[in-house]
Design a protein around this motif. Structure first.
Motif, PDB file in Angstrom:
ATOM      1  N   ALA A 119       8.344 -21.098 -27.687  1.00 39.36           N
ATOM      2  CA  ALA A 119       7.805 -22.419 -27.359  1.00 39.36           C
ATOM      3  C   ALA A 119       7.027 -22.935 -28.559  1.00 39.36           C
ATOM      4  O   ALA A 119       6.506 -22.156 -29.350  1.00 39.36           O
ATOM      5  CB  ALA A 119       6.888 -22.316 -26.148  1.00 39.36           C
ATOM      6  N   ALA A 120       6.969 -24.261 -28.682  1.00 39.75           N
ATOM      7  CA  ALA A 120       6.225 -24.853 -29.793  1.00 39.75           C
ATOM      8  C   ALA A 120       5.886 -26.304 -29.511  1.00 39.75           C
ATOM      9  O   ALA A 120       6.490 -26.949 -28.668  1.00 39.75           O
ATOM     10  CB  ALA A 120       7.038 -24.765 -31.077  1.00 39.75           C
ATOM     11  N   ALA A 121       4.942 -26.787 -30.287  1.00 46.06           N
ATOM     12  CA  ALA A 121       4.624 -28.211 -30.295  1.00 46.06           C
ATOM     13  C   ALA A 121       5.618 -28.909 -31.220  1.00 46.06           C
ATOM     14  O   ALA A 121       6.274 -28.255 -32.038  1.00 46.06           O
ATOM     15  CB  ALA A 121       3.203 -28.423 -30.794  1.00 46.06           C
ATOM     16  N   ILE A 122       5.706 -30.213 -31.104  1.00 49.98           N
ATOM     17  CA  ILE A 122       6.658 -30.974 -31.917  1.00 49.98           C
ATOM     18  C   ILE A 122       6.469 -30.738 -33.406  1.00 49.98           C
ATOM     19  O   ILE A 122       7.430 -30.606 -34.153  1.00 49.98           O
ATOM     20  CB  ILE A 122       6.556 -32.478 -31.594  1.00 49.98           C
ATOM     21  N   ASP A 123       5.229 -30.634 -33.840  1.00 46.95           N
ATOM     22  CA  ASP A 123       4.986 -30.470 -35.268  1.00 46.95           C
ATOM     23  C   ASP A 123       5.263 -29.057 -35.778  1.00 46.95           C
ATOM     24  O   ASP A 123       5.120 -28.784 -36.968  1.00 46.95           O
ATOM     25  CB  ASP A 123       3.572 -30.902 -35.641  1.00 46.95           C
ATOM     26  N   ALA A 124       5.700 -28.160 -34.893  1.00 52.66           N
ATOM     27  CA  ALA A 124       6.023 -26.790 -35.290  1.00 52.66           C
ATOM     28  C   ALA A 124       7.459 -26.415 -34.943  1.00 52.66           C
ATOM     29  O   ALA A 124       7.772 -25.246 -34.728  1.00 52.66           O
ATOM     30  CB  ALA A 124       5.044 -25.827 -34.627  1.00 52.66           C
ATOM     31  N   VAL A 125       8.343 -27.393 -34.904  1.00 53.29           N
ATOM     32  CA  VAL A 125       9.747 -27.136 -34.570  1.00 53.29           C
ATOM     33  C   VAL A 125      10.366 -26.213 -35.619  1.00 53.29           C
ATOM     34  O   VAL A 125      10.166 -26.388 -36.817  1.00 53.29           O
ATOM     35  CB  VAL A 125      10.536 -28.466 -34.486  1.00 53.29           C
ATOM     36  N   ASP A 126      11.105 -25.237 -35.141  1.00 56.49           N
ATOM     37  CA  ASP A 126      11.776 -24.264 -36.007  1.00 56.49           C
ATOM     38  C   ASP A 126      12.998 -24.907 -36.663  1.00 56.49           C
ATOM     39  O   ASP A 126      13.953 -25.254 -35.972  1.00 56.49           O
ATOM     40  CB  ASP A 126      12.207 -23.063 -35.167  1.00 56.49           C
TER      41      ASP A 126
END
Length: 99
Positions: free
Chosen positions: A35-42
């Protein structure tokens, strides 16, 4: 296969990711689910599941993860307590031949 569940701050997506991870393991899938926030997209994700509340930022997410298939989760995604609906979405959109 690398799957990321994205929401605004990464909190609500954590629940979806955990349920999806359990369902995938039970089905014998070797999926890396986070899971991640938008600013941490893989940028190396294969599939990105986007929370419905941030669907309007889909293009931004697609730009950050340009090789991924981007899928907006349905409005009731967080009510999917066993992860089967998220699992079915990934199965339906995963690139051919992915484990």
């Amino acid at each position: 296969m690398r799957i990321q569940v994205v929401c605004g701050a990464g909190a609500s997506s954590t629940f979806v990711a955990a349920r999806l991870r359990r369902t995938a393991l039970a089905a014998g899938r070797d999926w890396e689910v986070a899971a991640a926030a938008i600013d941490a997209v893989d940028p190396f994700a294969d599939v990105v599941l986007v929370g419905p509340h941030v669907a309007d930022r889909r293009e931004e997410i697609a730009h950050r993860a340009s090789r991924a298939r981007i899928v907006v989760l349905p409005e009731d995604a967080f009510a999917d307590l066993d992860g089967t609906r998220a699992y079915a979405l990934v199965e339906a959109t995963a690139p051919e031949g992915t484990p």
